[in-house]
Design a protein around this motif. Structure first.
Motif, PDB file in Angstrom:
ATOM      1  N   GLN A 271      31.247  38.353  46.675  1.00 17.45           N
ATOM      2  CA  GLN A 271      30.301  37.940  45.639  1.00 17.45           C
ATOM      3  C   GLN A 271      30.808  38.313  44.246  1.00 17.45           C
ATOM      4  OE1 GLN A 271      26.559  39.672  47.206  1.00 17.45           O
ATOM      5  NE2 GLN A 271      25.778  37.569  47.147  1.00 17.45           N
ATOM      6  N   ALA A 272      31.344  39.515  44.109  1.00 18.93           N
ATOM      7  CA  ALA A 272      31.844  39.958  42.809  1.00 18.93           C
ATOM      8  C   ALA A 272      33.012  39.089  42.350  1.00 18.93           C
ATOM      9  CB  ALA A 272      32.274  41.419  42.880  1.00 18.93           C
ATOM     10  N   ALA A 273      33.896  38.718  43.283  1.00 17.07           N
ATOM     11  CA  ALA A 273      35.046  37.886  42.927  1.00 17.07           C
ATOM     12  C   ALA A 273      34.597  36.493  42.480  1.00 17.07           C
ATOM     13  CB  ALA A 273      36.002  37.794  44.112  1.00 17.07           C
ATOM     14  N   ILE A 274      33.584  35.954  43.159  1.00 13.74           N
ATOM     15  CA  ILE A 274      33.049  34.645  42.770  1.00 13.74           C
ATOM     16  C   ILE A 274      32.460  34.710  41.369  1.00 13.74           C
ATOM     17  CG2 ILE A 274      31.191  32.989  43.209  1.00 13.74           C
ATOM     18  CD1 ILE A 274      31.728  33.358  46.194  1.00 13.74           C
TER      19      ILE A 274
ATOM     20  N   ARG B 256      40.497  36.949  42.980  1.00 14.40           N
ATOM     21  CA  ARG B 256      40.884  37.881  41.913  1.00 14.40           C
ATOM     22  C   ARG B 256      42.290  37.582  41.402  1.00 14.40           C
ATOM     23  NH1 ARG B 256      38.462  41.793  45.472  1.00 14.40           N
ATOM     24  NH2 ARG B 256      40.559  42.360  46.191  1.00 14.40           N
ATOM     25  N   SER B 257      43.185  37.160  42.301  1.00  7.47           N
ATOM     26  CA  SER B 257      44.565  36.898  41.897  1.00  7.47           C
ATOM     27  C   SER B 257      44.682  35.716  40.944  1.00  7.47           C
ATOM     28  CB  SER B 257      45.444  36.632  43.132  1.00  7.47           C
ATOM     29  OG  SER B 257      45.227  35.333  43.663  1.00  7.47           O
ATOM     30  N   LEU B 258      43.699  34.814  40.999  1.00  7.68           N
ATOM     31  CA  LEU B 258      43.752  33.622  40.147  1.00  7.68           C
ATOM     32  C   LEU B 258      43.575  33.961  38.667  1.00  7.68           C
ATOM     33  CD1 LEU B 258      41.602  31.218  42.341  1.00  7.68           C
ATOM     34  CD2 LEU B 258      44.097  31.396  42.244  1.00  7.68           C
ATOM     35  N   LEU B 259      43.105  35.152  38.382  1.00  7.93           N
ATOM     36  CA  LEU B 259      42.860  35.550  36.992  1.00  7.93           C
ATOM     37  C   LEU B 259      44.019  36.344  36.421  1.00  7.93           C
ATOM     38  CD1 LEU B 259      39.120  36.597  37.376  1.00  7.93           C
ATOM     39  CD2 LEU B 259      40.061  34.391  36.687  1.00  7.93           C
ATOM     40  N   ASN B 260      45.053  36.627  37.235  1.00  7.81           N
ATOM     41  CA  ASN B 260      46.189  37.410  36.742  1.00  7.81           C
ATOM     42  C   ASN B 260      47.076  36.578  35.816  1.00  7.81           C
ATOM     43  OD1 ASN B 260      45.353  39.557  38.279  1.00  7.81           O
ATOM     44  ND2 ASN B 260      46.628  39.023  40.036  1.00  7.81           N
TER      45      ASN B 260
ATOM     46  N   LEU C 253      33.798  32.491  38.098  1.00  7.37           N
ATOM     47  CA  LEU C 253      32.841  31.628  37.411  1.00  7.37           C
ATOM     48  C   LEU C 253      32.707  32.047  35.945  1.00  7.37           C
ATOM     49  CD1 LEU C 253      29.969  31.337  40.064  1.00  7.37           C
ATOM     50  CD2 LEU C 253      31.624  29.560  39.442  1.00  7.37           C
ATOM     51  N   GLY C 254      32.684  33.342  35.723  1.00  9.21           N
ATOM     52  CA  GLY C 254      32.578  33.847  34.362  1.00  9.21           C
ATOM     53  C   GLY C 254      33.784  33.497  33.510  1.00  9.21           C
ATOM     54  N   ALA C 255      34.916  33.272  34.174  1.00 10.26           N
ATOM     55  CA  ALA C 255      36.133  32.889  33.456  1.00 10.26           C
ATOM     56  C   ALA C 255      36.188  31.385  33.191  1.00 10.26           C
ATOM     57  CB  ALA C 255      37.366  33.326  34.241  1.00 10.26           C
ATOM     58  N   GLY C 256      35.164  30.668  33.620  1.00 11.51           N
ATOM     59  CA  GLY C 256      35.087  29.234  33.329  1.00 11.51           C
ATOM     60  C   GLY C 256      35.635  28.324  34.405  1.00 11.51           C
TER      61      GLY C 256
ATOM     62  N   MET D 100      50.018  34.803  43.763  1.00 10.39           N
ATOM     63  CA  MET D 100      50.201  33.626  42.914  1.00 10.39           C
ATOM     64  C   MET D 100      49.588  33.883  41.557  1.00 10.39           C
ATOM     65  SD  MET D 100      48.528  29.851  43.263  1.00 10.39           S
ATOM     66  CE  MET D 100      47.031  30.501  42.597  1.00 10.39           C
ATOM     67  N   THR D 101      50.252  33.412  40.518  1.00 11.38           N
ATOM     68  CA  THR D 101      49.712  33.520  39.175  1.00 11.38           C
ATOM     69  C   THR D 101      49.457  32.129  38.636  1.00 11.38           C
ATOM     70  OG1 THR D 101      50.925  35.558  38.759  1.00 11.38           O
ATOM     71  CG2 THR D 101      50.112  34.355  36.849  1.00 11.38           C
ATOM     72  N   THR D 102      48.272  31.878  38.150  1.00  6.60           N
ATOM     73  CA  THR D 102      47.950  30.600  37.532  1.00  6.60           C
ATOM     74  C   THR D 102      47.522  30.900  36.108  1.00  6.60           C
ATOM     75  OG1 THR D 102      45.680  30.712  38.275  1.00  6.60           O
ATOM     76  CG2 THR D 102      47.200  29.533  39.683  1.00  6.60           C
ATOM     77  N   THR D 103      48.285  30.391  35.168  1.00  9.50           N
ATOM     78  CA  THR D 103      47.974  30.645  33.780  1.00  9.50           C
ATOM     79  C   THR D 103      47.564  29.360  33.109  1.00  9.50           C
ATOM     80  OG1 THR D 103      50.276  30.321  33.164  1.00  9.50           O
ATOM     81  CG2 THR D 103      49.586  32.576  33.660  1.00  9.50           C
ATOM     82  N   GLY D 104      46.853  29.478  32.018  1.00  8.63           N
ATOM     83  CA  GLY D 104      46.424  28.288  31.304  1.00  8.63           C
ATOM     84  C   GLY D 104      45.262  28.627  30.415  1.00  8.63           C
ATOM     85  N   PRO D 105      45.000  27.809  29.434  1.00  6.07           N
ATOM     86  CA  PRO D 105      43.904  28.078  28.526  1.00  6.07           C
ATOM     87  C   PRO D 105      42.565  27.946  29.228  1.00  6.07           C
ATOM     88  CG  PRO D 105      44.771  25.878  28.171  1.00  6.07           C
ATOM     89  CD  PRO D 105      45.698  26.546  29.128  1.00  6.07           C
ATOM     90  N   ARG D 106      41.561  28.562  28.647  1.00 10.29           N
ATOM     91  CA  ARG D 106      40.232  28.529  29.225  1.00 10.29           C
ATOM     92  C   ARG D 106      39.705  27.101  29.306  1.00 10.29           C
ATOM     93  NH1 ARG D 106      36.400  32.449  30.031  1.00 10.29           N
ATOM     94  NH2 ARG D 106      34.228  31.777  30.055  1.00 10.29           N
ATOM     95  N   THR D 107      40.217  26.216  28.462  1.00  7.91           N
ATOM     96  CA  THR D 107      39.771  24.824  28.468  1.00  7.91           C
ATOM     97  C   THR D 107      40.381  24.039  29.618  1.00  7.91           C
ATOM     98  OG1 THR D 107      41.539  24.315  26.895  1.00  7.91           O
ATOM     99  CG2 THR D 107      39.345  24.768  25.987  1.00  7.91           C
ATOM    100  N   SER D 108      41.248  24.664  30.412  1.00  5.68           N
ATOM    101  CA  SER D 108      41.844  24.000  31.563  1.00  5.68           C
ATOM    102  C   SER D 108      41.442  24.767  32.824  1.00  5.68           C
ATOM    103  CB  SER D 108      43.374  23.963  31.431  1.00  5.68           C
ATOM    104  OG  SER D 108      43.950  23.300  32.543  1.00  5.68           O
ATOM    105  N   PRO D 109      40.222  24.549  33.298  1.00  4.18           N
ATOM    106  CA  PRO D 109      39.718  25.357  34.411  1.00  4.18           C
ATOM    107  C   PRO D 109      40.358  25.002  35.745  1.00  4.18           C
ATOM    108  CG  PRO D 109      38.178  23.623  33.906  1.00  4.18           C
ATOM    109  CD  PRO D 109      39.247  23.553  32.843  1.00  4.18           C
ATOM    110  N   LEU D 110      40.253  25.929  36.647  1.00  4.26           N
ATOM    111  CA  LEU D 110      40.643  25.709  38.025  1.00  4.26           C
ATOM    112  C   LEU D 110      39.459  25.144  38.800  1.00  4.26           C
ATOM    113  CD1 LEU D 110      42.345  29.156  38.707  1.00  4.26           C
ATOM    114  CD2 LEU D 110      43.558  26.973  38.623  1.00  4.26           C
TER     115      LEU D 110
END
Length: 263
Positions: A33-36, A259-263, A40-43, A1-11
Motif C-alpha cells: 500500500q505504501a509503495a502504491i 519503489r525501484s521505479l522512482l530511483n 501515485l504521489g509521483a504522478g 531497473m531505473t526509469t528516469t524522466g520528467p514528471r510530465t512523462s508519467p509511467l
C-alpha cells in the motif's frame, strides 16, 4: 531497473492482483500500500489488470486505496474506470457462450459452468465451492446461459485443463489457471489488448509502460510492457518469459518493483 524522466512523462504501471499485489483472501500488506501511494504521489498511473471479475477487482482496488483508477478485469474482456466507490464500464467484449458450452459438454460433461454477470456475480450451472467466485452465485439452466451475454466463462471440474486445446481450436481464448479450472474469454482479447487502449487514453508513451504479474494470463502483458517483472513465486515458464523478476508475494516483491521505479 531505473526509469528516469520528467514528471510530465508519467509511467503506466499495470499490476496483476492475486499473487502480485495481494494474496487471495487477504488484504494487501502495508509495504504494498505504501509503495502504491508513493508512485501515485509521483504522478504515475497504477492500473489493475486481473483475471478477477469486475466485482472482485473493484473490491481489491478499494482495499489497495485506489479510488481513481482504471481496471482491466476478466483477463481483458471488461475495462472499467473506478472513481470513489463507483465505476463505469468503458468496454466489454462477450464470449461465444454456445461454443464454450458445446465444447464443455463434449469434453467433460461433469464440468461446472459459470458465466460472469458484470458487477453482480455469476450465473452457474451448479454451485461452485465457496470463495471460488467473486460475487453472488445464481444457479440457472444451461439454456439461460445461451441467451445472456457474458464476457467470461469459468469451467471447473476434474481434468478441466484438458479442454483448452478444443477451446483454442474454436477460436476462443482459454487459460487453465489450475488443472481443474479454465477461464474462457473472447478471441484475441487479453490483458495486453485492453491495457493498450487504456495507455492511449491516458496519453502515456509506449516506452513508459511497466507490468508486474505472476501467471500465464500475464504473458501477453509482459510482451506489451516496455519493462516487465515476474513475481518470484511464479511458475518457471512465467519467470522465464519475463525480462526481470522480483521477490515473491511473501517478500512484497511488487512493492520492491514499485519503489525501484522512482530511483
Amino acid at each position: 531497473m531505473t526509469t528516469t524522466g520528467p514528471r510530465t512523462s508519467p509511467l503506466m504501471i499495470a499490476c496483476d492482483i492475486d499473487g502480485t499485489l495481494l494474496r487471495t483472501g487477504h488484504p494487501p500488506t502495508t509495504a504494498v500500500q505504501a509503495a502504491i501511494y508513493t508512485v501515485l504521489g509521483a504522478g504515475h498511473h497504477v492500473v489493475l489488470a486481473t483475471g478477477r471479475s469486475v466485482k472482485g477487482a473493484v473490491t481489491a482496488a478499494l482495499q489497495l486505496g485506489l479510488d481513481d483508477t482504471w481496471i482491466v478485469a476478466s483477463n481483458g474482456a471488461v475495462t472499467v474506470h473506478l472513481r470513489g466507490e463507483h465505476y463505469q464500464v468503458v468496454e466489454e467484449h462477450t464470449v461465444d457462450t454456445l461454443t464454450v458450452v458445446d465444447v464443455a459438454l463434449k469434453e467433460a460433461a461433469a464440468v461446472r459452468v459459470a458465466g460472469e454477470i458484470v458487477g453482480t456475480g455469476w450465473r452457474v450451472s451448479a454451485p461452485f465451492p465457496d470463495h471460488e467466485l467473486n460475487g453472488a452465485q445464481r444457479q440457472a439452466p444451461i439454456g439461460e446461459f445461451l441467451v445472456n451475454p457474458t464476457p467470461r466463462i469459468a469451467l471447473h471440474g476434474p481434468g478441466a485443463h484438458q479442454m483448452v486445446p478444443a477451446l483454442v481450436a474454436r477460436d476462443l481464448t482459454a487459460i487453465a489457471t489450475r488443472l481443474d479450472w479454465v477461464d474462457v474469454t473472447p478471441p484475441r482479447i487479453s490483458k495486453a489488448s485492453a491495457l493498450e487502449k487504456v495507455r492511449k487514453g491516458l496519453g502515456v508513451e509506449p516506452g513508459r509502460t511497466v507490468a508486474i504479474g505472476d501467471g500465464e494470463n500475464d504473458l501477453e502483458m509482459f510482451r506489451w510492457a516496455s519493462h516487465d517483472f515476474a513475481m518470484g513465486q511464479a511458475a518457471p515458464f512465467v519467470v522465464e518469459a519475463a525480462t526481470y523478476s522480483t521477490g515473491s508475494i511473501d517478500d512484497d516483491g511488487a512493492a520492491t518493483v514499485l519503489r525501484s521505479l522512482l530511483n
